[in-house]
Design a protein around this motif. Structure first.
Motif, mmCIF file in Angstrom:
data_model
loop_
_atom_site.group_PDB
_atom_site.id
_atom_site.type_symbol
_atom_site.label_atom_id
_atom_site.label_comp_id
_atom_site.label_asym_id
_atom_site.label_seq_id
_atom_site.Cartn_x
_atom_site.Cartn_y
_atom_site.Cartn_z
ATOM 1 N N UNK A 151 35.069 38.808 53.558
ATOM 2 C CA UNK A 151 35.793 38.491 52.318
ATOM 3 C C UNK A 151 35.089 37.384 51.530
ATOM 4 N N UNK A 152 33.792 37.607 51.265
ATOM 5 C CA UNK A 152 32.968 36.614 50.569
ATOM 6 C C UNK A 152 32.301 37.260 49.359
ATOM 7 N N UNK A 153 32.339 36.567 48.230
ATOM 8 C CA UNK A 153 31.591 36.943 47.033
ATOM 9 C C UNK A 153 30.296 36.127 47.038
ATOM 10 N N UNK A 154 29.154 36.814 47.243
ATOM 11 C CA UNK A 154 27.870 36.131 47.396
ATOM 12 C C UNK A 154 26.826 36.810 46.511
ATOM 13 N N UNK A 175 35.347 40.013 26.643
ATOM 14 C CA UNK A 175 35.396 41.253 27.416
ATOM 15 C C UNK A 175 35.687 40.968 28.886
ATOM 16 N N UNK A 176 35.023 39.967 29.446
ATOM 17 C CA UNK A 176 35.257 39.629 30.851
ATOM 18 C C UNK A 176 36.613 38.947 31.040
ATOM 19 N N UNK A 177 36.990 38.100 30.086
ATOM 20 C CA UNK A 177 38.284 37.415 30.169
ATOM 21 C C UNK A 177 39.423 38.417 30.099
ATOM 22 N N UNK A 178 39.290 39.373 29.206
ATOM 23 C CA UNK A 178 40.331 40.390 29.052
ATOM 24 C C UNK A 178 40.532 41.164 30.350
ATOM 25 N N UNK A 179 39.430 41.515 30.999
ATOM 26 C CA UNK A 179 39.537 42.220 32.278
ATOM 27 C C UNK A 179 40.184 41.319 33.333
ATOM 28 N N UNK A 180 39.787 40.050 33.355
ATOM 29 C CA UNK A 180 40.339 39.117 34.343
ATOM 30 C C UNK A 180 41.835 38.929 34.165
ATOM 31 N N UNK A 181 42.301 38.896 32.911
ATOM 32 C CA UNK A 181 43.720 38.717 32.641
ATOM 33 C C UNK A 181 44.539 39.922 33.112
ATOM 34 N N UNK A 182 43.879 41.050 33.281
ATOM 35 C CA UNK A 182 44.561 42.236 33.765
ATOM 36 C C UNK A 182 44.474 42.417 35.270
ATOM 37 N N UNK A 183 43.837 41.466 35.966
ATOM 38 C CA UNK A 183 43.707 41.566 37.416
ATOM 39 C C UNK A 183 44.949 41.019 38.114
ATOM 40 N N UNK A 184 44.976 41.182 39.434
ATOM 41 C CA UNK A 184 46.166 40.828 40.204
ATOM 42 C C UNK A 184 46.380 39.325 40.320
ATOM 43 N N UNK A 185 45.301 38.530 40.295
ATOM 44 C CA UNK A 185 45.424 37.086 40.485
ATOM 45 C C UNK A 185 44.560 36.353 39.456
ATOM 46 N N UNK A 186 44.928 36.391 38.183
ATOM 47 C CA UNK A 186 44.080 35.782 37.150
ATOM 48 C C UNK A 186 43.887 34.281 37.312
ATOM 49 N N UNK A 187 44.750 33.615 38.068
ATOM 50 C CA UNK A 187 44.553 32.184 38.296
ATOM 51 C C UNK A 187 43.214 31.916 38.961
ATOM 52 N N UNK A 243 36.786 37.412 41.544
ATOM 53 C CA UNK A 243 37.675 36.526 42.308
ATOM 54 C C UNK A 243 39.127 36.813 41.956
ATOM 55 N N UNK A 244 39.404 37.048 40.662
ATOM 56 C CA UNK A 244 40.767 37.370 40.232
ATOM 57 C C UNK A 244 41.231 38.701 40.802
ATOM 58 N N UNK A 245 40.308 39.646 40.943
ATOM 59 C CA UNK A 245 40.674 40.965 41.470
ATOM 60 C C UNK A 245 40.898 40.933 42.973
ATOM 61 N N UNK A 246 40.021 40.235 43.690
ATOM 62 C CA UNK A 246 40.026 40.329 45.140
ATOM 63 C C UNK A 246 40.656 39.139 45.851
ATOM 64 N N UNK A 247 41.141 38.151 45.102
ATOM 65 C CA UNK A 247 41.819 37.017 45.742
ATOM 66 C C UNK A 247 42.987 37.460 46.625
ATOM 67 N N UNK A 248 43.781 38.472 46.221
ATOM 68 C CA UNK A 248 44.877 38.901 47.105
ATOM 69 C C UNK A 248 44.388 39.427 48.451
ATOM 70 N N UNK A 249 43.121 39.838 48.533
ATOM 71 C CA UNK A 249 42.557 40.330 49.784
ATOM 72 C C UNK A 249 41.911 39.204 50.585
ATOM 73 N N UNK A 250 41.927 37.991 50.043
ATOM 74 C CA UNK A 250 41.369 36.861 50.756
ATOM 75 C C UNK A 250 39.938 36.519 50.419
ATOM 76 N N UNK A 251 39.371 37.125 49.375
ATOM 77 C CA UNK A 251 37.991 36.832 49.008
ATOM 78 C C UNK A 251 37.855 35.442 48.396
#
Length: 408
Positions: free
Chosen positions: A119-122, A179-191, A142-150
């Motif tokens: 669960x690492x973004x490298x 464009x990237x911000x808009x996608x991030x705002x639609x992810x599961x954990x935008x924080x 990170x916003x997309x995969x934070x719920x998975x523990x990344x």
């Protein structure tokens, strides 16, 4: 010619997530061969084709070389001698640099499978730092995969920080940031998007109005989390839960409290007038990012009016109507829904209040229906003309809202 499934399709399959897009890399081929087989060219800067039957994307294996600043500062090289490993090396993260052959065998030269398990973004290589958009992509993943523990690898975070300090992010154009911000705002954990950007010092560069909220105190009895920046993070996540994938609600949540960074220090931790004070900051943020008109307009309305929504039961019927008209909610009820979703997120984006009810939303929708039921025809039948019709309708709508409230 050898064809491999690459990128997000392989990654998401390994994560057990739905595969949305299937991208392929072709090794050992020339553009003329694909054209002869009916593939349709779509790439302007490098050879990308659409499959004649499936419409899926196929790209010739390529390498890239940095030639200037920013997203467009690259020269690409594609010919049959480019290997799959060379193509994967130019990708951003190891979890996106995995390929699968036609039999499902994985080709993973950079340890992406291990990083998925850990669960690492490298980042794949130091060349990551050559493209500033990748900084935003890491924050978005990170916003997309934070719920998975990344989490972001320490060495990758250090590289992101170096990119900011070297000024590479200064070359990001507003359209790419949005464009990237808009996608991030639609992810599961935008924080997590904000946290990564702040951790690498990019938030202050790209979103100074948001960065300024951190360490600004609020009254603990209303905001147990105290820090306004943390509150906005919580509101973003609440908005993602209330309206999954809705970046319009997300942007309203992001911008709703920008005025609190502008509260005079001698007034803290109170924020009297922050809703009016924040309008200019919302406008500045929306203008700089070149956000869509509706995003800018509704974010400004949420900033200015969210406290009126919170105290909706205390408002006079005339004030309720004024709020509904400001939102254009009588003609466009979907705008009221976006506004209320952001207000509910604001209410729930507080420590210990994540599941609070928000009866104000039901009341404002009821008031909206009561007011919208008043139409012009009866007043025209009475012989009224022009502005007199509008004035009579306004009084009738105020009476209708008052009657609806009395019936509660």
């Amino acid at each position: 010619m050898r064809i491999y499934l690459v990128g997000g399709a392989v990654r998401d399959n390994l994560l057990g997530r739905p595969v949305v897009d299937r991208d392929h890399v072709i090794v050992g081929a020339r553009p003329e061969e694909l054209l002869a087989q009916g593939y349709k060219p779509v790439g302007k800067d490098f050879p990308v084709f659409l499959h004649p039957d499936t419409g899926e994307e196929y790209a010739l294996a390529r390498t890239e070389r940095k030639t200037g600043h920013g997203y467009h500062g690259f020269a690409f090289h594609a010919d049959p001698t480019v290997t799959l490993e060379q193509d994967l090396a130019r990708r951003d993260l190891t979890i996106n640099a995995i390929a699968a052959d036609e039999h499902g065998n994985l080709i993973d030269p950079y340890g992406g499978v291990h990083d998925i398990e850990a669960r690492v973004l490298r980042h794949v290589s130091p060349a990551f730092a050559e493209d500033p958009v990748r900084l935003l992509r890491v924050a978005r993943f990170a916003a997309r995969f934070a719920p998975l523990g990344f989490t972001v690898a320490d060495e990758t975070m250090a590289l992101l920080r170096q990119m900011v300090h070297d000024g590479e992010v200064d070359h990001l154009v507003p359209e790419r940031v949005w464009a990237e911000t808009r996608k991030a705002l639609g992810e599961a954990r935008p924080s997590a998007f904000l946290r990564v950007l702040r951790a690498c010092d990019a938030l202050a560069v790209l979103f100074p109005e948001v960065d300024a909220l951190y360490d600004v105190p609020q009254r603990a009895e209303f905001h147990p989390e105290i820090d306004t920046g943390i509150h906005v993070e919580m509101v973003l996540d609440a908005a993602a839960a209330i309206a999954p994938g809705d970046d319009l609600v997300g942007f309203c949540a992001l911008a709703h409290d920008l005025g609190k960074a502008l509260t005079p220090s001698d007034m803290l931790p109170r924020h009297i007038g922050h809703e009016q004070r924040g309008v200019a900051a919302v406008q500045a943020l929306a203008t700089r990012l070149k956000v869509p008109t509706e995003h800018a307009a509704l974010a400004e309305l949420v900033c200015r009016e969210h406290l009126n929504a919170h105290r909706a039961f205390e408002l006079k019927p005339a004030t309720v109507l004024k709020l509904l008209v400001a939102l254009d909610g009588l003609r466009r009820p979907e705008r009221l829904d976006v506004f209320l979703a952001a207000c509910v997120a604001d209410k729930r984006g507080r420590l210990g209040h994540e599941h609070d009810d928000y009866p104000q939303a039901d009341w404002l929708r009821l008031a909206r229906d009561a007011a919208a039921a008043v139409v012009a025809a009866p007043f025209v039948a009475q012989g009224l003309h022009g502005p007199a019709i509008g004035a009579a309708m306004e009084l009738a709508r105020i009476d209708a809202i008052a009657a609806a409230k009395a019936a509660l």
